[in-house]
Design an enzyme around this catalytic site. Structure first.
Site, mmCIF file in Angstrom:
data_model
loop_
_atom_site.group_PDB
_atom_site.id
_atom_site.type_symbol
_atom_site.label_atom_id
_atom_site.label_comp_id
_atom_site.label_asym_id
_atom_site.label_seq_id
_atom_site.Cartn_x
_atom_site.Cartn_y
_atom_site.Cartn_z
ATOM 1 N N GLY A 1 -41.293 -97.534 -45.102
ATOM 2 C CA GLY A 1 -40.244 -97.090 -46.025
ATOM 3 C C GLY A 1 -39.542 -95.902 -45.398
ATOM 4 O O GLY A 1 -38.399 -95.996 -44.937
ATOM 5 N N ARG A 2 -40.285 -94.810 -45.310
ATOM 6 C CA ARG A 2 -39.736 -93.562 -44.766
ATOM 7 C C ARG A 2 -39.143 -93.756 -43.363
ATOM 8 O O ARG A 2 -38.069 -93.237 -43.065
ATOM 9 C CB ARG A 2 -40.868 -92.530 -44.690
ATOM 10 C CG ARG A 2 -40.436 -91.145 -44.265
ATOM 11 C CD ARG A 2 -41.648 -90.273 -43.892
ATOM 12 N NE ARG A 2 -42.766 -90.431 -44.784
ATOM 13 C CZ ARG A 2 -43.019 -89.672 -45.845
ATOM 14 N NH1 ARG A 2 -42.224 -88.667 -46.127
ATOM 15 N NH2 ARG A 2 -44.079 -89.896 -46.608
ATOM 16 N N ARG B 1 -40.020 -82.654 -52.523
ATOM 17 C CA ARG B 1 -41.073 -82.794 -51.505
ATOM 18 C C ARG B 1 -41.574 -81.451 -50.991
ATOM 19 O O ARG B 1 -42.746 -81.303 -50.681
ATOM 20 C CB ARG B 1 -40.589 -83.678 -50.346
ATOM 21 C CG ARG B 1 -40.269 -85.116 -50.789
ATOM 22 C CD ARG B 1 -40.110 -86.068 -49.625
ATOM 23 N NE ARG B 1 -41.353 -86.253 -48.909
ATOM 24 C CZ ARG B 1 -41.688 -85.640 -47.798
ATOM 25 N NH1 ARG B 1 -40.840 -84.800 -47.234
ATOM 26 N NH2 ARG B 1 -42.853 -85.840 -47.247
ATOM 27 N N TYR C 1 -45.380 -81.202 -51.631
ATOM 28 C CA TYR C 1 -46.235 -81.460 -50.453
ATOM 29 C C TYR C 1 -46.163 -80.350 -49.412
ATOM 30 O O TYR C 1 -46.647 -80.532 -48.298
ATOM 31 C CB TYR C 1 -45.815 -82.760 -49.752
ATOM 32 C CG TYR C 1 -45.594 -83.944 -50.639
ATOM 33 C CD1 TYR C 1 -46.647 -84.513 -51.351
ATOM 34 C CD2 TYR C 1 -44.332 -84.526 -50.763
ATOM 35 C CE1 TYR C 1 -46.439 -85.613 -52.160
ATOM 36 C CE2 TYR C 1 -44.125 -85.630 -51.569
ATOM 37 C CZ TYR C 1 -45.184 -86.171 -52.262
ATOM 38 O OH TYR C 1 -44.986 -87.260 -53.053
ATOM 39 N N CYS D 1 -35.090 -73.016 -62.701
ATOM 40 C CA CYS D 1 -35.784 -71.850 -63.236
ATOM 41 C C CYS D 1 -37.244 -71.884 -62.827
ATOM 42 O O CYS D 1 -38.127 -72.105 -63.668
ATOM 43 C CB CYS D 1 -35.641 -71.822 -64.751
ATOM 44 S SG CYS D 1 -33.934 -71.593 -65.194
ATOM 45 N N GLU D 2 -37.488 -71.709 -61.559
ATOM 46 C CA GLU D 2 -38.835 -71.805 -61.049
ATOM 47 C C GLU D 2 -38.849 -71.212 -59.642
ATOM 48 O O GLU D 2 -38.026 -71.599 -58.825
ATOM 49 C CB GLU D 2 -39.221 -73.299 -61.016
ATOM 50 C CG GLU D 2 -40.634 -73.519 -60.724
ATOM 51 C CD GLU D 2 -41.207 -74.749 -61.441
ATOM 52 O OE1 GLU D 2 -40.763 -75.091 -62.559
ATOM 53 O OE2 GLU D 2 -42.108 -75.325 -60.850
ATOM 54 N N TYR E 1 -37.755 -90.699 -50.350
ATOM 55 C CA TYR E 1 -38.489 -89.956 -51.378
ATOM 56 C C TYR E 1 -37.775 -88.697 -51.863
ATOM 57 O O TYR E 1 -38.404 -87.758 -52.319
ATOM 58 C CB TYR E 1 -39.903 -89.607 -50.879
ATOM 59 C CG TYR E 1 -40.680 -90.825 -50.453
ATOM 60 C CD1 TYR E 1 -41.094 -91.775 -51.383
ATOM 61 C CD2 TYR E 1 -40.977 -91.071 -49.111
ATOM 62 C CE1 TYR E 1 -41.782 -92.911 -50.996
ATOM 63 C CE2 TYR E 1 -41.662 -92.210 -48.713
ATOM 64 C CZ TYR E 1 -42.064 -93.126 -49.667
ATOM 65 O OH TYR E 1 -42.744 -94.254 -49.281
HETATM 66 N N1 LLP Z 1 -46.885 -99.636 -48.598
HETATM 67 C C1 LLP Z 1 -47.611 -99.118 -49.596
HETATM 68 C C2 LLP Z 1 -48.625 -99.952 -50.236
HETATM 69 C C3 LLP Z 1 -47.396 -97.802 -50.009
HETATM 70 O O1 LLP Z 1 -48.127 -97.293 -50.994
HETATM 71 C C4 LLP Z 1 -46.405 -97.024 -49.374
HETATM 72 C C5 LLP Z 1 -46.141 -95.648 -49.790
HETATM 73 C C6 LLP Z 1 -45.657 -97.609 -48.345
HETATM 74 C C7 LLP Z 1 -45.928 -98.915 -47.968
HETATM 75 C C8 LLP Z 1 -44.555 -96.899 -47.630
HETATM 76 O O2 LLP Z 1 -44.968 -95.744 -46.973
HETATM 77 P P1 LLP Z 1 -43.960 -94.980 -45.976
HETATM 78 O O3 LLP Z 1 -43.733 -95.879 -44.778
HETATM 79 O O4 LLP Z 1 -42.714 -94.739 -46.708
HETATM 80 O O5 LLP Z 1 -44.675 -93.721 -45.625
HETATM 81 N N2 LLP Z 1 -43.758 -89.527 -52.069
HETATM 82 C C9 LLP Z 1 -44.464 -89.322 -50.827
HETATM 83 C C10 LLP Z 1 -44.808 -90.605 -50.153
HETATM 84 C C11 LLP Z 1 -45.616 -91.536 -51.039
HETATM 85 C C12 LLP Z 1 -45.878 -92.838 -50.358
HETATM 86 C C13 LLP Z 1 -46.512 -93.813 -51.312
HETATM 87 N N3 LLP Z 1 -46.736 -95.082 -50.745
HETATM 88 C C14 LLP Z 1 -43.605 -88.438 -49.913
HETATM 89 O O6 LLP Z 1 -42.516 -88.050 -50.314
HETATM 90 O O7 LLP Z 1 -44.015 -88.097 -48.809
#
Ligand code: LLP
Length: 463
Positions: free
Chosen positions: A322-323, A360, A364, A391-392, A421
Protein backbone atom coordinates in the site's frame (compact mmCIF):
# COMPACT_ATOMS: atom_id res chain seq x y z
CA UNK A 1 23.84 35.21 3.34
CA UNK A 2 20.55 36.98 4.02
CA UNK A 3 19.61 38.29 7.44
CA UNK A 4 17.32 36.13 9.51
CA UNK A 5 13.80 37.34 10.11
CA UNK A 6 13.77 35.42 13.40
CA UNK A 7 17.03 36.08 15.18
CA UNK A 8 16.13 34.05 18.29
CA UNK A 9 15.85 30.69 16.48
CA UNK A 10 18.86 28.34 16.64
CA UNK A 11 20.35 27.88 13.22
CA UNK A 12 23.55 25.86 13.07
CA UNK A 13 24.12 22.22 13.86
CA UNK A 14 26.62 23.16 16.58
CA UNK A 15 24.02 25.02 18.63
CA UNK A 16 21.19 22.53 18.21
CA UNK A 17 19.14 21.42 21.18
CA UNK A 18 18.77 17.70 21.81
CA UNK A 19 16.55 15.88 19.36
CA UNK A 20 16.60 13.48 16.47
CA UNK A 21 17.48 15.21 13.27
CA UNK A 22 20.02 15.10 10.54
CA UNK A 23 22.31 18.02 9.91
CA UNK A 24 20.70 20.64 7.70
CA UNK A 25 21.06 19.89 4.01
CA UNK A 26 23.82 21.93 2.39
CA UNK A 27 21.22 23.43 0.09
CA UNK A 28 17.76 23.76 1.56
CA UNK A 29 16.40 24.48 -1.91
CA UNK A 30 17.48 21.09 -3.25
CA UNK A 31 14.72 18.48 -3.52
CA UNK A 32 15.86 14.98 -2.61
CA UNK A 33 14.30 12.75 -5.26
CA UNK A 34 14.04 9.94 -2.72
CA UNK A 35 11.24 11.71 -0.86
CA UNK A 36 9.51 13.68 -3.64
CA UNK A 37 7.32 12.19 -6.34
CA UNK A 38 8.87 11.76 -9.75
CA UNK A 39 7.57 14.78 -11.61
CA UNK A 40 8.39 17.23 -8.83
CA UNK A 41 11.00 19.83 -9.71
CA UNK A 42 11.61 23.56 -9.28
CA UNK A 43 10.83 25.95 -12.10
CA UNK A 44 12.99 28.85 -13.26
CA UNK A 45 11.49 31.08 -10.54
CA UNK A 46 12.37 28.55 -7.83
CA UNK A 47 8.79 27.43 -7.21
CA UNK A 48 8.10 23.74 -6.84
CA UNK A 49 6.13 22.22 -9.69
CA UNK A 50 4.42 18.85 -9.95
CA UNK A 51 3.21 17.45 -13.26
CA UNK A 52 4.40 20.76 -14.71
CA UNK A 53 2.16 22.95 -12.50
CA UNK A 54 3.60 25.41 -9.99
CA UNK A 55 2.43 25.18 -6.39
CA UNK A 56 1.30 28.81 -6.28
CA UNK A 57 -1.22 28.04 -9.02
CA UNK A 58 -2.31 24.87 -7.27
CA UNK A 59 -2.76 26.72 -3.98
CA UNK A 60 -4.75 29.44 -5.67
CA UNK A 61 -7.03 27.00 -7.45
CA UNK A 62 -7.47 24.33 -4.78
CA UNK A 63 -6.56 26.09 -1.53
CA UNK A 64 -4.45 24.77 1.33
CA UNK A 65 -4.01 22.44 3.04
CA UNK A 66 -4.33 19.96 0.17
CA UNK A 67 -2.77 16.72 -0.93
CA UNK A 68 -1.36 16.71 -4.48
CA UNK A 69 -1.03 13.26 -5.99
CA UNK A 70 1.33 12.69 -8.91
CA UNK A 71 -0.77 10.40 -11.08
CA UNK A 72 1.96 9.38 -13.51
CA UNK A 73 4.21 8.45 -10.59
CA UNK A 74 1.40 6.38 -9.06
CA UNK A 75 0.85 4.55 -12.34
CA UNK A 76 4.60 4.03 -12.83
CA UNK A 77 4.90 2.49 -9.38
CA UNK A 78 1.98 0.16 -10.08
CA UNK A 79 3.70 -0.97 -13.28
CA UNK A 80 7.04 -1.38 -11.51
CA UNK A 81 5.44 -3.71 -8.94
CA UNK A 82 3.51 -5.66 -11.56
CA UNK A 83 6.59 -6.02 -13.80
CA UNK A 84 8.85 -6.99 -10.90
CA UNK A 85 6.57 -9.83 -9.78
CA UNK A 86 5.68 -10.90 -13.31
CA UNK A 87 2.82 -13.01 -14.64
CA UNK A 88 3.27 -15.81 -12.10
CA UNK A 89 2.48 -13.59 -9.11
CA UNK A 90 -0.23 -11.14 -8.09
CA UNK A 91 0.11 -7.64 -6.72
CA UNK A 92 -2.78 -6.42 -4.57
CA UNK A 93 -2.69 -2.71 -3.75
CA UNK A 94 -3.68 -2.24 -0.10
CA UNK A 95 -6.54 0.22 -0.30
CA UNK A 96 -6.28 1.24 3.35
CA UNK A 97 -3.25 3.38 2.44
CA UNK A 98 -5.44 5.58 0.25
CA UNK A 99 -8.50 4.69 -1.77
CA UNK A 100 -10.74 6.66 -4.09
CA UNK A 101 -12.64 5.81 -7.23
CA UNK A 102 -10.00 7.39 -9.45
CA UNK A 103 -7.32 5.28 -7.74
CA UNK A 104 -9.38 2.14 -8.33
CA UNK A 105 -9.60 2.98 -12.04
CA UNK A 106 -5.84 3.54 -12.26
CA UNK A 107 -5.21 0.20 -10.53
CA UNK A 108 -7.56 -1.53 -12.89
CA UNK A 109 -5.90 0.03 -15.92
CA UNK A 110 -2.40 -0.82 -14.68
CA UNK A 111 -3.33 -4.46 -14.05
CA UNK A 112 -3.19 -4.50 -10.25
CA UNK A 113 -5.56 -6.23 -7.87
CA UNK A 114 -7.00 -4.64 -4.75
CA UNK A 115 -7.01 -5.51 -1.06
CA UNK A 116 -9.96 -4.04 0.86
CA UNK A 117 -10.63 -4.35 4.56
CA UNK A 118 -14.08 -2.87 5.12
CA UNK A 119 -17.50 -2.56 3.54
CA UNK A 120 -16.68 1.04 2.65
CA UNK A 121 -13.54 0.08 0.76
CA UNK A 122 -15.40 -2.78 -0.95
CA UNK A 123 -18.16 -0.40 -2.08
CA UNK A 124 -15.62 2.07 -3.46
CA UNK A 125 -13.81 -0.70 -5.34
CA UNK A 126 -16.96 -2.16 -6.87
CA UNK A 127 -18.48 1.21 -7.65
CA UNK A 128 -15.39 2.21 -9.61
CA UNK A 129 -15.54 -0.98 -11.62
CA UNK A 130 -12.84 -3.17 -10.12
CA UNK A 131 -13.78 -6.71 -11.16
CA UNK A 132 -14.79 -8.59 -8.01
CA UNK A 133 -12.47 -11.49 -8.75
CA UNK A 134 -9.52 -9.08 -8.46
CA UNK A 135 -10.52 -8.08 -4.92
CA UNK A 136 -9.23 -9.63 -1.67
CA UNK A 137 -11.31 -8.99 1.43
CA UNK A 138 -9.47 -8.64 4.74
CA UNK A 139 -10.27 -7.78 8.33
CA UNK A 140 -10.18 -9.31 11.80
CA UNK A 141 -13.86 -8.65 12.50
CA UNK A 142 -15.79 -8.58 9.25
CA UNK A 143 -19.48 -8.20 9.90
CA UNK A 144 -21.98 -10.72 8.61
CA UNK A 145 -23.34 -8.01 6.31
CA UNK A 146 -19.86 -7.33 4.91
CA UNK A 147 -19.23 -11.03 4.30
CA UNK A 148 -22.62 -11.36 2.61
CA UNK A 149 -21.79 -8.47 0.32
CA UNK A 150 -18.33 -9.82 -0.52
CA UNK A 151 -19.67 -13.31 -1.29
CA UNK A 152 -22.57 -11.93 -3.31
CA UNK A 153 -20.23 -9.71 -5.31
CA UNK A 154 -17.98 -12.71 -5.96
CA UNK A 155 -14.71 -11.39 -4.51
CA UNK A 156 -11.67 -13.38 -5.55
CA UNK A 157 -10.70 -14.24 -2.01
CA UNK A 158 -11.68 -13.67 1.57
CA UNK A 159 -8.80 -13.81 4.01
CA UNK A 160 -10.05 -15.68 7.06
CA UNK A 161 -8.83 -14.28 10.34
CA UNK A 162 -10.48 -16.33 13.11
CA UNK A 163 -12.16 -19.65 13.83
CA UNK A 164 -15.59 -18.00 14.01
CA UNK A 165 -15.06 -16.50 10.59
CA UNK A 166 -14.20 -19.83 8.99
CA UNK A 167 -17.64 -21.14 9.89
CA UNK A 168 -19.39 -17.86 9.17
CA UNK A 169 -18.00 -17.50 5.65
CA UNK A 170 -18.65 -21.18 4.90
CA UNK A 171 -22.32 -20.84 5.91
CA UNK A 172 -22.86 -17.67 3.96
CA UNK A 173 -21.20 -19.15 0.87
CA UNK A 174 -23.32 -22.27 1.11
CA UNK A 175 -26.45 -20.19 1.45
CA UNK A 176 -25.47 -18.45 -1.79
CA UNK A 177 -24.72 -21.77 -3.41
CA UNK A 178 -21.05 -20.98 -4.03
CA UNK A 179 -17.66 -22.22 -2.89
CA UNK A 180 -15.85 -19.11 -1.69
CA UNK A 181 -12.13 -18.94 -2.40
CA UNK A 182 -10.37 -18.22 0.91
CA UNK A 183 -6.95 -17.90 2.44
CA UNK A 184 -6.13 -18.28 6.12
CA UNK A 185 -4.17 -15.47 7.71
CA UNK A 186 -1.53 -16.87 10.00
CA UNK A 187 0.70 -15.12 12.49
CA UNK A 188 4.15 -16.48 11.90
CA UNK A 189 5.85 -15.31 15.09
CA UNK A 190 7.79 -12.51 13.44
CA UNK A 191 7.14 -9.09 14.85
CA UNK A 192 8.39 -6.51 12.44
CA UNK A 193 9.26 -3.00 13.49
CA UNK A 194 10.32 -0.13 11.35
CA UNK A 195 13.98 -1.06 11.01
CA UNK A 196 14.16 -4.42 12.70
CA UNK A 197 12.34 -7.63 13.44
CA UNK A 198 12.06 -9.65 16.59
CA UNK A 199 11.23 -13.31 16.38
CA UNK A 200 8.74 -14.10 19.13
CA UNK A 201 7.66 -17.46 20.50
CA UNK A 202 4.02 -16.53 20.75
CA UNK A 203 1.84 -13.77 19.37
CA UNK A 204 0.05 -11.14 21.37
CA UNK A 205 -2.07 -9.27 18.84
CA UNK A 206 -5.51 -9.31 17.28
CA UNK A 207 -4.67 -10.39 13.71
CA UNK A 208 -4.38 -13.88 12.30
CA UNK A 209 -4.24 -17.38 13.68
CA UNK A 210 -1.01 -18.49 15.35
CA UNK A 211 1.27 -20.99 13.66
CA UNK A 212 3.23 -21.68 16.79
CA UNK A 213 0.77 -23.69 18.87
CA UNK A 214 -0.87 -25.63 16.05
CA UNK A 215 -3.83 -23.25 15.78
CA UNK A 216 -3.17 -22.51 12.11
CA UNK A 217 -3.00 -26.23 11.29
CA UNK A 218 -6.33 -26.68 13.07
CA UNK A 219 -7.84 -23.77 11.10
CA UNK A 220 -6.70 -25.44 7.87
CA UNK A 221 -8.31 -28.73 8.99
CA UNK A 222 -11.63 -26.97 9.58
CA UNK A 223 -11.52 -24.95 6.37
CA UNK A 224 -10.76 -28.05 4.30
CA UNK A 225 -13.71 -29.86 5.87
CA UNK A 226 -16.32 -27.23 4.93
CA UNK A 227 -18.11 -27.43 1.59
CA UNK A 228 -18.64 -23.68 1.29
CA UNK A 229 -14.91 -22.97 1.22
CA UNK A 230 -12.19 -23.48 -1.34
CA UNK A 231 -8.95 -23.03 0.58
CA UNK A 232 -6.46 -21.59 -1.92
CA UNK A 233 -3.64 -20.64 0.38
CA UNK A 234 -2.08 -19.10 3.43
CA UNK A 235 -1.55 -15.42 4.16
CA UNK A 236 0.98 -13.61 6.32
CA UNK A 237 1.44 -9.88 6.91
CA UNK A 238 4.23 -9.05 9.34
CA UNK A 239 3.99 -5.28 9.78
CA UNK A 240 4.54 -1.99 8.05
CA UNK A 241 7.33 0.43 7.00
CA UNK A 242 9.87 -2.39 6.98
CA UNK A 243 13.24 -2.07 5.24
CA UNK A 244 14.90 -5.28 6.34
CA UNK A 245 13.96 -8.31 4.22
CA UNK A 246 14.95 -10.73 7.00
CA UNK A 247 11.47 -10.63 8.57
CA UNK A 248 9.87 -11.49 5.20
CA UNK A 249 12.31 -14.35 4.75
CA UNK A 250 11.41 -15.89 8.10
CA UNK A 251 7.74 -15.39 7.32
CA UNK A 252 8.05 -17.01 3.86
CA UNK A 253 9.97 -19.94 5.33
CA UNK A 254 7.34 -20.59 7.99
CA UNK A 255 4.45 -20.29 5.56
CA UNK A 256 6.11 -22.79 3.21
CA UNK A 257 6.69 -25.14 6.16
CA UNK A 258 2.98 -24.98 6.87
CA UNK A 259 2.21 -25.84 3.23
CA UNK A 260 4.47 -28.88 3.57
CA UNK A 261 2.67 -29.95 6.77
CA UNK A 262 -0.69 -29.54 5.03
CA UNK A 263 0.54 -31.67 2.13
CA UNK A 264 1.74 -34.36 4.58
CA UNK A 265 -1.49 -34.36 6.60
CA UNK A 266 -4.12 -33.85 3.91
CA UNK A 267 -2.38 -34.80 0.68
CA UNK A 268 -3.13 -31.40 -0.88
CA UNK A 269 -0.70 -28.76 -2.02
CA UNK A 270 -2.28 -25.34 -1.57
CA UNK A 271 -1.57 -23.33 -4.72
CA UNK A 272 -0.99 -19.83 -3.26
CA UNK A 273 0.77 -17.87 -0.56
CA UNK A 274 0.35 -14.20 0.22
CA UNK A 275 3.21 -12.43 1.97
CA UNK A 276 1.31 -9.23 2.74
CA UNK A 277 2.54 -5.68 2.44
CA UNK A 278 4.70 -3.56 4.68
CA UNK A 279 7.58 -2.41 2.49
CA UNK A 280 9.13 0.83 3.70
CA UNK A 281 9.46 4.13 1.83
CA UNK A 282 11.69 7.17 2.25
CA UNK A 283 10.15 9.83 4.47
CA UNK A 284 13.51 11.55 4.95
CA UNK A 285 16.87 11.41 3.19
CA UNK A 286 18.04 8.92 5.84
CA UNK A 287 15.66 6.20 4.59
CA UNK A 288 16.81 3.76 1.90
CA UNK A 289 13.89 1.76 0.53
CA UNK A 290 14.32 -1.20 -1.76
CA UNK A 291 13.11 -1.26 -5.32
CA UNK A 292 10.22 -3.59 -6.24
CA UNK A 293 12.48 -5.81 -8.39
CA UNK A 294 14.85 -6.40 -5.44
CA UNK A 295 11.90 -7.24 -3.20
CA UNK A 296 10.38 -9.55 -5.79
CA UNK A 297 13.66 -11.37 -6.31
CA UNK A 298 14.33 -11.76 -2.57
CA UNK A 299 10.85 -13.15 -1.93
CA UNK A 300 10.73 -15.46 -4.91
CA UNK A 301 14.25 -16.80 -4.19
CA UNK A 302 13.38 -17.72 -0.64
CA UNK A 303 10.03 -19.30 -1.55
CA UNK A 304 11.61 -21.30 -4.41
CA UNK A 305 14.46 -22.47 -2.17
CA UNK A 306 12.17 -23.50 0.69
CA UNK A 307 9.79 -25.28 -1.67
CA UNK A 308 12.64 -27.20 -3.28
CA UNK A 309 13.85 -28.41 0.07
CA UNK A 310 10.29 -29.36 1.12
CA UNK A 311 9.67 -30.98 -2.30
CA UNK A 312 6.65 -28.77 -2.95
CA UNK A 313 5.55 -27.14 -6.18
CA UNK A 314 6.30 -23.44 -5.91
CA UNK A 315 3.01 -21.72 -5.06
CA UNK A 316 1.80 -18.56 -6.75
CA UNK A 317 2.96 -15.61 -4.63
CA UNK A 318 0.94 -12.51 -3.92
CA UNK A 319 1.93 -9.32 -2.14
CA UNK A 320 -0.07 -6.36 -0.85
CA UNK A 321 1.92 -3.12 -0.97
CA UNK A 322 0.00 0.00 0.00
CA UNK A 323 2.45 2.57 1.29
CA UNK A 324 5.18 1.59 -1.20
CA UNK A 325 2.89 2.47 -4.10
CA UNK A 326 0.97 5.55 -3.00
CA UNK A 327 3.15 6.92 -0.19
CA UNK A 328 5.83 8.62 -2.28
CA UNK A 329 3.37 9.92 -4.89
CA UNK A 330 1.80 12.76 -2.90
CA UNK A 331 2.78 15.78 -0.84
CA UNK A 332 0.72 17.98 1.44
CA UNK A 333 0.80 21.68 0.68
CA UNK A 334 0.35 24.08 3.61
CA UNK A 335 0.42 27.82 4.03
CA UNK A 336 2.63 29.12 6.81
CA UNK A 337 0.74 30.99 9.51
CA UNK A 338 2.27 32.10 12.78
CA UNK A 339 6.00 31.69 13.47
CA UNK A 340 7.33 31.55 17.05
CA UNK A 341 11.06 31.44 17.68
CA UNK A 342 11.81 29.89 21.11
CA UNK A 343 15.20 31.00 22.40
CA UNK A 344 17.66 28.10 22.68
CA UNK A 345 15.06 25.57 21.48
CA UNK A 346 13.62 25.82 18.01
CA UNK A 347 11.19 27.84 15.93
CA UNK A 348 7.57 26.73 15.86
CA UNK A 349 6.05 27.14 12.41
CA UNK A 350 2.25 26.79 12.39
CA UNK A 351 0.45 25.66 9.28
CA UNK A 352 -3.21 25.68 8.27
CA UNK A 353 -3.67 21.91 8.81
CA UNK A 354 -2.10 19.53 11.30
CA UNK A 355 -2.91 16.27 13.04
CA UNK A 356 -6.30 16.16 11.28
CA UNK A 357 -4.56 15.67 7.91
CA UNK A 358 -1.48 13.82 9.18
CA UNK A 359 -1.92 11.87 12.40
CA UNK A 360 1.17 9.73 11.79
CA UNK A 361 3.63 11.98 13.59
CA UNK A 362 1.49 12.11 16.74
CA UNK A 363 0.52 8.44 16.56
CA UNK A 364 3.75 6.72 15.51
CA UNK A 365 6.41 9.35 16.13
CA UNK A 366 6.82 9.30 12.36
CA UNK A 367 9.47 11.46 10.74
CA UNK A 368 8.83 13.65 7.73
CA UNK A 369 10.74 16.15 5.63
CA UNK A 370 9.55 19.63 4.74
CA UNK A 371 10.58 22.29 2.24
CA UNK A 372 9.80 25.88 1.40
CA UNK A 373 8.19 25.48 -2.01
CA UNK A 374 6.71 28.80 -3.11
CA UNK A 375 10.21 30.23 -3.64
CA UNK A 376 13.85 29.48 -3.00
CA UNK A 377 15.86 31.17 -0.30
CA UNK A 378 19.52 31.74 0.47
CA UNK A 379 18.85 32.38 4.17
CA UNK A 380 20.58 30.29 6.82
CA UNK A 381 18.95 27.05 7.97
CA UNK A 382 16.66 27.42 10.96
CA UNK A 383 15.65 24.46 13.14
CA UNK A 384 11.88 24.24 13.07
CA UNK A 385 9.02 22.17 14.32
CA UNK A 386 6.07 22.30 11.95
CA UNK A 387 2.85 22.24 13.94
CA UNK A 388 -0.82 22.38 13.10
CA UNK A 389 -3.69 24.56 14.26
CA UNK A 390 -5.34 22.07 16.59
CA UNK A 391 -5.90 22.50 20.30
CA UNK A 392 -3.28 20.01 21.35
CA UNK A 393 0.45 20.37 21.93
CA UNK A 394 1.04 16.96 20.30
CA UNK A 395 -0.33 18.41 17.07
CA UNK A 396 3.00 18.10 15.26
CA UNK A 397 3.41 17.51 11.53
CA UNK A 398 7.21 17.53 11.28
CA UNK A 399 9.09 17.14 14.54
CA UNK A 400 12.51 18.43 13.59
CA UNK A 401 13.56 19.88 10.29
CA UNK A 402 15.34 22.86 8.80
CA UNK A 403 13.75 25.64 6.84
CA UNK A 404 15.29 28.91 5.69
CA UNK A 405 15.42 31.52 8.46
CA UNK A 406 13.61 34.11 6.32
CA UNK A 407 10.45 31.98 6.29
CA UNK A 408 7.43 34.24 6.60
CA UNK A 409 3.67 33.95 7.06
CA UNK A 410 2.06 33.33 3.66
CA UNK A 411 4.92 31.18 2.35
CA UNK A 412 3.93 27.75 1.07
CA UNK A 413 5.66 24.74 2.53
CA UNK A 414 5.18 21.12 1.51
CA UNK A 415 5.59 17.82 3.33
CA UNK A 416 6.49 15.01 0.90
CA UNK A 417 5.59 11.31 1.06
CA UNK A 418 2.12 11.85 2.52
CA UNK A 419 0.26 9.69 0.01
CA UNK A 420 -0.22 6.77 2.40
CA UNK A 421 -2.21 6.78 5.63
CA UNK A 422 -2.64 10.57 5.76
CA UNK A 423 -5.89 11.30 3.90
CA UNK A 424 -7.12 7.80 4.77
CA UNK A 425 -6.60 8.48 8.49
CA UNK A 426 -7.66 12.13 8.40
CA UNK A 427 -10.20 13.34 10.94
CA UNK A 428 -12.52 16.23 11.66
CA UNK A 429 -10.86 17.00 15.00
CA UNK A 430 -11.79 20.51 16.07
CA UNK A 431 -14.25 20.38 13.18
CA UNK A 432 -11.41 20.66 10.73
CA UNK A 433 -12.45 20.18 7.12
CA UNK A 434 -10.60 17.28 5.58
CA UNK A 435 -8.44 18.47 2.69
CA UNK A 436 -8.97 17.52 -0.94
CA UNK A 437 -6.84 15.13 -2.93
CA UNK A 438 -5.88 16.63 -6.25
CA UNK A 439 -4.44 14.42 -8.97
CA UNK A 440 -1.86 16.13 -11.15
CA UNK A 441 -0.75 14.77 -14.48
CA UNK A 442 0.96 16.33 -17.48
CA UNK A 443 -0.07 19.90 -16.83
CA UNK A 444 -3.58 19.09 -15.63
CA UNK A 445 -4.87 19.04 -12.10
CA UNK A 446 -8.23 17.66 -11.03
CA UNK A 447 -9.87 17.04 -7.69
CA UNK A 448 -10.40 13.33 -7.02
CA UNK A 449 -11.61 13.74 -3.44
CA UNK A 450 -13.08 17.17 -2.78
CA UNK A 451 -12.43 19.33 0.26
CA UNK A 452 -15.03 18.99 3.00
CA UNK A 453 -17.19 22.00 3.63
CA UNK A 454 -18.90 23.32 6.72
CA UNK A 455 -22.16 22.20 5.10
CA UNK A 456 -20.79 18.63 5.13
CA UNK A 457 -20.24 18.94 8.88
CA UNK A 458 -23.69 20.34 9.49
CA UNK A 459 -25.33 17.72 7.28
CA UNK A 460 -24.09 14.93 9.57
CA UNK A 461 -25.06 16.86 12.69
CA UNK A 462 -28.78 16.23 12.56
CA UNK A 463 -29.57 18.24 15.64
N1 LLP B 1 -1.90 -6.21 3.88
C1 LLP B 1 -2.41 -6.25 5.12
C2 LLP B 1 -3.10 -7.47 5.55
C3 LLP B 1 -2.29 -5.16 5.97
O1 LLP B 1 -2.79 -5.22 7.20
C4 LLP B 1 -1.62 -4.00 5.53
C5 LLP B 1 -1.48 -2.83 6.39
C6 LLP B 1 -1.11 -3.98 4.23
C7 LLP B 1 -1.25 -5.11 3.43
C8 LLP B 1 -0.42 -2.80 3.63
O2 LLP B 1 0.72 -2.41 4.32
P1 LLP B 1 1.71 -1.30 3.70
O3 LLP B 1 2.35 -1.90 2.46
O4 LLP B 1 0.89 -0.13 3.36
O5 LLP B 1 2.69 -1.02 4.79
N2 LLP B 1 -1.51 3.33 9.63
C9 LLP B 1 -0.17 2.78 9.67
C10 LLP B 1 -0.03 1.58 8.80
C11 LLP B 1 -1.02 0.48 9.14
C12 LLP B 1 -0.89 -0.67 8.21
C13 LLP B 1 -2.00 -1.66 8.44
N3 LLP B 1 -1.97 -2.75 7.55
C14 LLP B 1 0.81 3.88 9.25
O6 LLP B 1 0.38 4.99 8.96
O7 LLP B 1 2.02 3.66 9.24
Amino acid sequence: MSRSAHPAGPRHADVLPEGHYSAPAADLNALDEKVWSRTVTRDADGALTVGGIAVARLAEEFGTPAYFLDESDFRARCRAWADAFGPDADVFYAGKAFLSRAVVRWLKEEGLNLDVCSGGELTTALDAGMPAERIAFHGNNKTVAEIERAVEAGVGRIVLDSFQEIVRVAHIAQRHGVRQRVQIRVTVGVEAHTHEFIATAHEDQKFGIALADGQAAEAVRRALSLDGLELIGVHSHIGSQIFDMAGFEVSARRVVQLLAEIRDEHGVELPEIDLGGGLGIAYTSDDDPREPHEIAKALSDIVTRECESAKLHTPRISVEPGRAIVGPTAFTLYEVGTIKPLEGLRTYVSVDGGMSDNIRTALYDAEYSVALVSRTSDAEPMLVRVVGKHCESGDIVVKDAFLPADLAPGDLIAVPATGAYCRSMASNYNHALRPPVVAVREGEARVIVRRETEEDLLRLDVG
